[in-house]
Design a protein around this motif. Structure first.
Motif, PDB file in Angstrom:
ATOM      1  N   VAL A  88       0.842  -1.200   0.000  1.00 12.25           N
ATOM      2  CA  VAL A  88       0.000   0.000   0.000  1.00 12.25           C
ATOM      3  C   VAL A  88       0.879   1.253   0.000  1.00 12.25           C
ATOM      4  CG1 VAL A  88      -1.659   1.335   1.355  1.00 12.25           C
ATOM      5  CG2 VAL A  88      -1.994  -1.124   1.061  1.00 12.25           C
ATOM      6  N   ILE A  89       1.940   1.244   0.804  1.00 12.80           N
ATOM      7  CA  ILE A  89       2.852   2.389   0.863  1.00 12.80           C
ATOM      8  C   ILE A  89       3.526   2.606  -0.492  1.00 12.80           C
ATOM      9  CG2 ILE A  89       5.004   3.241   1.889  1.00 12.80           C
ATOM     10  CD1 ILE A  89       4.105   1.752   4.491  1.00 12.80           C
ATOM     11  N   LEU A  90       3.961   1.522  -1.134  1.00  8.83           N
ATOM     12  CA  LEU A  90       4.602   1.630  -2.445  1.00  8.83           C
ATOM     13  C   LEU A  90       3.666   2.223  -3.493  1.00  8.83           C
ATOM     14  CD1 LEU A  90       6.487  -1.786  -2.635  1.00  8.83           C
ATOM     15  CD2 LEU A  90       7.540   0.480  -2.504  1.00  8.83           C
ATOM     16  N   VAL A  91       2.419   1.788  -3.474  1.00 10.79           N
ATOM     17  CA  VAL A  91       1.452   2.287  -4.455  1.00 10.79           C
ATOM     18  C   VAL A  91       1.089   3.747  -4.167  1.00 10.79           C
ATOM     19  CG1 VAL A  91      -0.871   2.005  -5.379  1.00 10.79           C
ATOM     20  CG2 VAL A  91       0.574   0.008  -5.018  1.00 10.79           C
ATOM     21  N   LYS A  92       0.785   4.050  -2.906  1.00 10.43           N
ATOM     22  CA  LYS A  92       0.434   5.428  -2.540  1.00 10.43           C
ATOM     23  C   LYS A  92       1.579   6.384  -2.817  1.00 10.43           C
ATOM     24  CE  LYS A  92      -3.100   4.948   1.028  1.00 10.43           C
ATOM     25  NZ  LYS A  92      -3.424   5.206   2.449  1.00 10.43           N
ATOM     26  N   GLY A  93       2.807   5.930  -2.635  1.00 12.06           N
ATOM     27  CA  GLY A  93       3.969   6.781  -2.852  1.00 12.06           C
ATOM     28  C   GLY A  93       4.398   6.879  -4.304  1.00 12.06           C
ATOM     29  N   GLY A  94       3.734   6.147  -5.184  1.00 15.34           N
ATOM     30  CA  GLY A  94       4.060   6.205  -6.607  1.00 15.34           C
ATOM     31  C   GLY A  94       5.267   5.391  -7.021  1.00 15.34           C
ATOM     32  N   VAL A  95       5.792   4.579  -6.105  1.00 19.26           N
ATOM     33  CA  VAL A  95       6.937   3.737  -6.444  1.00 19.26           C
ATOM     34  C   VAL A  95       6.480   2.615  -7.377  1.00 19.26           C
ATOM     35  CG1 VAL A  95       8.751   2.218  -5.542  1.00 19.26           C
ATOM     36  CG2 VAL A  95       8.122   4.291  -4.296  1.00 19.26           C
ATOM     37  N   LEU A  96       5.297   2.081  -7.112  1.00 19.48           N
ATOM     38  CA  LEU A  96       4.654   1.085  -7.990  1.00 19.48           C
ATOM     39  C   LEU A  96       3.357   1.688  -8.493  1.00 19.48           C
ATOM     40  CD1 LEU A  96       5.039  -2.297  -6.074  1.00 19.48           C
ATOM     41  CD2 LEU A  96       6.346  -1.490  -8.022  1.00 19.48           C
TER      42      LEU A  96
END
Length: 97
Positions: A88-96
């Protein structure tokens, strides 16, 4: 060949541990790294890390616990929760995306 994503690995800098194992976690964001899954189905092999997408943010203490002799089922459950939180953190942060 395993999937490698430098952005995922580097995104661990300064993050909060997502394992948060009671009595183990040091809650020190300065020690957080991208902890790779130890499961074969995630690409793990002898001397080979799992695909980068199968990981979670973990402090040095939780990483040591996960890599150590803890009960396999406990490790799998702890990783699954940390993985979901980290995803969730990766997606929210735009990394994924």
């Amino acid at each position: 060949m395993n999937y490698i994503n430098k952005r995922i690995r580097e995104s661990a800098n300064g993050r909060e541990c997502q394992f948060n194992i009671p009595g183990v976690c040091n809650h020190d964001s300065a020690t957080v790294v991208w902890v790779h899954s130890d499961q074969l189905r995630h690409g793990k092999g002898t001397g080979i890390k799992a695909h980068d997408v199968f990981g979670a943010y973990g402090c040095s203490a939780c990483h040591a616990w996960y890599s150590g002799p803890a009960d396999r089922e406990d490790k799998r459950d702890a990783f699954q929760l940390a993985f979901e939180r980290s995803l969730v953190i990766l997606v929210k942060g735009g990394v994924l995306k």
